[in-house]
Enzyme design. Sequence first.
Site: not given
Length: 542
Positions: A124, A140, A180, A249, A294
């Site tokens: 990501d 990421q 994350f 998240r 997400e």
Amino acid sequence: MLALTCLLSGVAQPLLAQTRTLTITKRYLNLPVAQAQDRGTMQLTMPGGERSFKIRLAAGKPDYWVFCDMAGAMGKTITIRYDGKADGLETIYQDDRFAGQDSLYHEKNRPQYHFTTRRGWINDPNGMIFYDGEYHLFYQHNPFEREWENMSWGHAVSKDMIHWQELQTALLPDRMGTMFSGSTVIDYDNTAGFNQGNVPAMIALFTVDNPEKEVQCLAYSLDKGRTWTKYAQNPVIDSKAKWNSKDTRDPRVFWYAPGKHWVMVLNERDGHSIYTSKNLKQWQYESHTTGFWECPDLFELPVDGDNGKKKWVMYGASATYMIGSFDGKKFTPESGKHAYTNGTIYAAQTFTNMPGSDPRRIQIGWGRVQQPGMPFNGMMLLPTELQLRTTKNGSRLVSVPVKEVEQLFAPTGQWTALSATEANEQLKSVGSLDQFRLQTTLKLSHATSAGLSLFGQKILDYDLNHNLLNGAFYSPEDMTSMEITADIYVDRTSVEVFVNGGSFSYSLERKPNPASKEGLVFWGNRIEVKDLTFYTAKSIWK
Ligand code: FRU
């Protein structure tokens, strides 16, 4: 150097950690990797610091090399401890260059006009923000393998969203867990109290993941994202108990001017929650929209460019979206779900804090594209501008590559009114098909499938019988139209296609049929290639 291991009287024993001690005199520690090796934990211990990560340390010939940047450890004596098969410990070496640096960005399967990382895995995009002349792309990142692990925030900067410079890893895993996805803001009003003199803090809100739960944390930077300090009272949100789920998240934070507060959109279990805050540290839960998974984003866009007519868009990692209204605390969907793009794209994010005069909402998505045989994997797709356009079915999101991409392409052939056979004849001599752009308008004579293939792979496949465009339902604004226009961007390992002015787009991994000898080929029942332009594509790497 210490310790041996293993087979005592024929019984497998757990591997004991082995160690190696050395004094850092060069910038990079080069580490050999073999994908067939099991992962072990490597721990670097030095005065005043410790770093640990998982790596498949090659015992024999490495598949490729990765590196650990030791700039901050010059002159220090470090101990490397490895609890996996440690034959490769002795092969690790220091150098002022990382292994393979000489051929960096010129490797065979390196995308030439998309961002990829020097070494390792990316997924990501994170923390996308413009600040003080630079676009920041965090992402990421696993610096130590071409697969997902050791989640950290990689960092690259650009002046034009096209040419990128990769910097040192911004956020490293810590005792709480791995780093994350998340976002960044500039705290102009010092609401969090981290500013120094005239320097406003760049503040990152991100998820920390560990085997037990995911919590939301804060870090700030006073040097344009180069170095970060994690907030001592992290986490700022721990909502596992509320949702009875580990899945909380990917905080997406922005300033909501009418309410004079910060908004966080956070994916929690079955959808996107809204939280608000006055100081980025204490967060108040407000509302929840189910149906997303997400990587949230939420922003306001003018409809047809009319600032008197604005709507809010909420999307999730897959890029399906809802259109609605937002009062600073609650998103109310009015229409959806819809999709404006599909394919390799995932977890896209948009830039915040765009320069004052630039009203664009610009997105970059992760391209889930394999980079065969390379010491890196994954890529970022082209930056695109998102707009809301009125259609017969109401407002819809469209996505078009930003104008900055134009600098990459030069037209080398332009034709009109060709049959497929004539077009294919012209395309035989356009030159390298490694990387290029092609624009075309096709006119079908039957409502059956037609399109364009590249070494046997159908990169445009338009079937008006089933209304399928490369497998997804698509009906143009004029549903009786027999024409389709496509703007096609091909790089060494990827294809991005924007049809009918961006009303739908998709991205593909490049998968040439090894048996195919044909390059670009139009097919279809007596189609007309109304127009065709072929462009060569520059490399963004020096
Ligand atoms: C989406 C995602 C995020 C998470 C990150 C971990 O691709 O699963 O939800 O924060 O990747 O790397």
